[in-house]
Enzyme design. Structure first.
Site, PDB file in Angstrom:
ATOM      1  CG  HIS A  28      -5.999  -2.294   0.540  1.00 53.17           C
ATOM      2  ND1 HIS A  28      -5.273  -1.692  -0.465  1.00 53.17           N
ATOM      3  CD2 HIS A  28      -5.406  -1.918   1.701  1.00 53.17           C
ATOM      4  CE1 HIS A  28      -4.293  -0.973   0.070  1.00 53.17           C
ATOM      5  NE2 HIS A  28      -4.345  -1.094   1.376  1.00 53.17           N
ATOM      6  CB  SER A  61      -0.954  -0.038   1.193  1.00 51.70           C
ATOM      7  OG  SER A  61      -1.983   0.909   1.058  1.00 51.70           O
ATOM      8  CG  ASP A  93      -7.012  -2.359  -3.164  1.00 49.36           C
ATOM      9  OD1 ASP A  93      -7.686  -1.611  -2.435  1.00 49.36           O
ATOM     10  OD2 ASP A  93      -5.796  -2.556  -3.007  1.00 49.36           O
TER      11      ASP A  93
END
Length: 673
Positions: A645, A524, A609
């Site tokens: 995610h 991320s 995501d």
């Protein structure tokens, strides 16, 4: 030799923007081709991947029982069964003698994730028992996009009702009547922006609050005393809280302190009134008290003053004591203040560790639970007597097969950044390693998130093959307080990258590894870190893993219609301002891919995501293929079509993903299975 997929270059400023057309046949074909290329390139590691999967799986106790949590007349717990992707939730009658052993004769199955998932994706958002313990409310995401469906189960009959509401954020909060629920709704950008009140059986919910400022997220929770409901609207720099009596859920919420830019505060209700953690006197927060009948800001009285060297991260309230979660010298510390007695700090055995106060027990409990782990020590659930300070280990996450924590050395090192700042590094490796060894270096450095050392069953497969593991606690995280966070965001973001490079160089200078033996990883915002560092100092690394990487930061921040973009302005800046755009453009990984040699790279994306769109990794890999000057090192993209995610949801699915990544690492480092 398999030919790498070459993405089509389209005319315009961003030649790979066409990859943003979700579900377009050309896009799907390209992502599928990338997946096929990855499998072909890693075909020689197929046996190793299976070996790693079975090896990691063998260390995990597949059939296990969680530590039961007492609540009212029941014990609540989860069982996992070998072969099942998900656990099953149960409860049984609570023994009168305080024993935590489940009673099979009174056991009830509450929730079976395996039956619901049926082989697909499953994420449980909220799982909450009503105050009278007759109902279970839960929320499910079965796609991976963090949009939830809401359910209520009548525990006496087993009847499950799906609530007819769309675009839910997954939150569910009970009022004390056990028939009123508060839940949140998301807007087009996936931001929780509305709070609703719903009486079970009614046709429609009632809108309670609408947050129109795109920077703010809404949330609702029960106070520690369980007598109040709190509504919190919070941006990355400012908060506003409203309170409601949990026994009178139809009344209106009352604001404690109207929002003031830069003022963050977090209230809770305890045995003797209100406690408010606020930064009004300093960035590391202080703690205030207020009487039951006068919780508004003008009545706050200072209890724990601001300390520029100690971050006050949280305060846990019980009937017996106040527990402060502090952070000092880069480590978490718990300070217990029994009411009417001297305070003390909790003693711990390791040099570097992770420690959390678990607010899972009843408000009037004389004990609390702590979760403790270190890089070489599996997680323990400890019971702390709040008055005496004595501890006992209730449960340790087992490691099946041969394992000796003392065979691994865990320690803290300090690097020095270019501006003289000292950067902590957490390091673990086998004690019998030579001075120089392969190294897996992990980093994050954003949102004030503290990356405390954690134990990993899977990581033993690295350590036992002679690889050290390290965490670079770079600025932008919260390890050394709020100032540490602020010095790694907005106009100071380059510090995050400089710190990571400094940590790498320190480990090299100490003779612990060589550039040919270093693999780095981040996910991320940590993927942004990895992408930026590879552009700036690629010669320091042999390989890199970037999971759901935020590498297309400039283009994403220029699109306010994308999920979460507006809320991120406080972290990265608003690129609609020319000086901010230039600043982000100076480090954005996608824009700064150069005609230079790059190490081997594995990028992983989740197709569903909503936080970091799949195309960020896809575009980045496409540009790396176009511009890099060396074609020998691996450059791989894996798109998980059934994930968001957080990656794949099932525990065995997740282990296979780890096995893939470790096989990539061993390939890059030239290690055999």
């Amino acid at each position: 030799m398999t030919q790498a997929p070459i993405a089509r270059r389209a005319p315009g400023d961003d030649p790979y923007a066409w990859l943003e057309s979700r579900d377009a046949p050309e896009v799907l074909a390209h992502l599928e081709a990338e997946n096929a290329y990855l499998e072909a390139e890693l075909a020689p590691e197929a046996a190793l991947r299976e070996q790693l999967f079975e090896e990691i799986r063998a260390r995990i106790r597949e059939t296990d029982l969680s530590l039961p949590v007492p609540r009212g007349d029941y014990l609540y717990y989860q069982r996992t069964q070998a072969g099942d992707e998900y656990g099953r939730n149960y409860r049984c009658r609570r023994p009168a003698n305080g024993d935590l052993t489940p009673d099979p004769a009174t056991e009830e199955l509450l929730f079976d994730g395996n039956a619901i998932a049926d082989g697909g994706f499953l994420s449980v958002g909220r799982f909450t028992i009503s105050p009278d313990q007759t109902r279970l409310a839960y929320s499910l995401d079965q796609v991976g996009d963090e949009t939830y469906r809401l359910y209520v189960k009548e525990l006496a009959t087993g009847l499950v009702t799906e609530l007819p509401f769309e675009e839910c954020d997954g939150s569910l909060t009970w009022a004390n009547d056990s028939r009123t629920l508060f839940f949140g709704e998301r807007d087009e950008s996936h931001r929780p922006h509305k709070l609703y009140r719903y009486h079970l059986g009614d046709a429609e919910p009632q809108l309670v609050f609408h947050e129109t400022d795109g920077r703010f997220f809404l949330g609702c929770y029960r106070s520690s005393s369980e007598r109040k409901l709190l509504l919190l609207s919070h941006s990355k720099t400012t908060s506003e809280a409203w309170v409601l009596d949990a026994d009178r859920p139809d009344e209106a919420f009352v604001c404690l302190a109207p929002r003031e830019e830069g003022h963050e505060y977090f209230p809770d209700h305890g045995v003797d009134g209100w406690y408010i953690r606020s930064n009004q006197d300093g960035i590391n927060f202080a703690l205030y008290q207020a009487a039951e009948e006068s919780p508004t800001r003008s009545h706050w009285q200072l209890l724990v003053p601001h300390d520029p060297a100690v971050m006050l991260e949280d305060a846990s309230l019980g009937a017996q004591a106040l527990v402060l979660s502090l952070r000092t010298a880069g480590l978490p510390v718990l300070e217990v203040r029994p009411y009417g007695q001297a305070s003390y700090r909790v003693d711990l055995p390791d040099e570097v560790y992770s420690l959390d106060a678990m607010d899972v027990l009843e408000f009037d409990s004389p004990v609390m639970r702590l979760r403790y782990e270190a890089l070489n020590r599996p997680a323990e659930i400890r019971e702390l007597d709040l008055v005496s300070g004595t501890q006992r280990v209730l449960k340790q996450v087992p490691v099946e097969g041969p394992f000796d924590a003392d065979a691994y050395e865990s320690r803290r090192l300090w690097a020095t950044a270019t501006d003289g700042t000292r950067i902590p590094i957490s390091l673990v490796g086998r004690r019998d390693l030579p001075q120089s060894a392969p190294l897996y270096l992990y980093g994050y450095g954003a949102y004030g998130h503290s990356l405390d050392p954690w134990f990993s069953h899977a990581r033993l497969s690295l350590l036992d093959r002679g690889v050290r593991f390290a965490i670079a606690h770079v600025r932008g995280g919260g390890e050394l307080g709020e100032a540490w966070y602020r010095s790694g965001k907005l106009e100071h973001k380059q510090n995050t990258f400089d710190d990571f490079i400094a940590c790498t160089e320190h480990l090299l200078e100490q003779g612990l590894t060589t550039p040919q033996q270093v693999v780095v990883s981040g996910g991320s915002a940590g993927g942004l870190l990895i992408g930026a560092v590879l552009n700036q100092r690629p010669e320091l690394y042999a390989g890199a893993i970037a999971e759901v990487p935020f590498v297309d930061v400039l283009n994403t921040m220029l699109k306010p219609d994308l999920p979460l973009t507006v809320t991120e302005y406080d972290e990265w800046g608003d690129p609609n301002e020319p000086e901010v755009r230039a600043r982000i453009a100076s480090y954005a990984p996608y824009e700064n891919v150069k005609a230079q040699a790059y190490p081997a790279i594995l990028a992983v994306a989740g197709y569903h995501d909503t936080r970091v769109q799949y195309w960020e990794a896809a575009k980045w890999v496409a540009r790396l293929r176009e511009r890099r000057t060396d074609q020998a090192p691996l450059l791989l993209l894996k798109t998980e079509f059934g994930a968001g995610h957080g990656g794949m949801s099932g525990r065995y699915q997740a282990l296979r993903d780890v096995a893939l990544e470790y096989a990539f690492v061993f390939r890059v480092l030239g290690l055999t299975g």
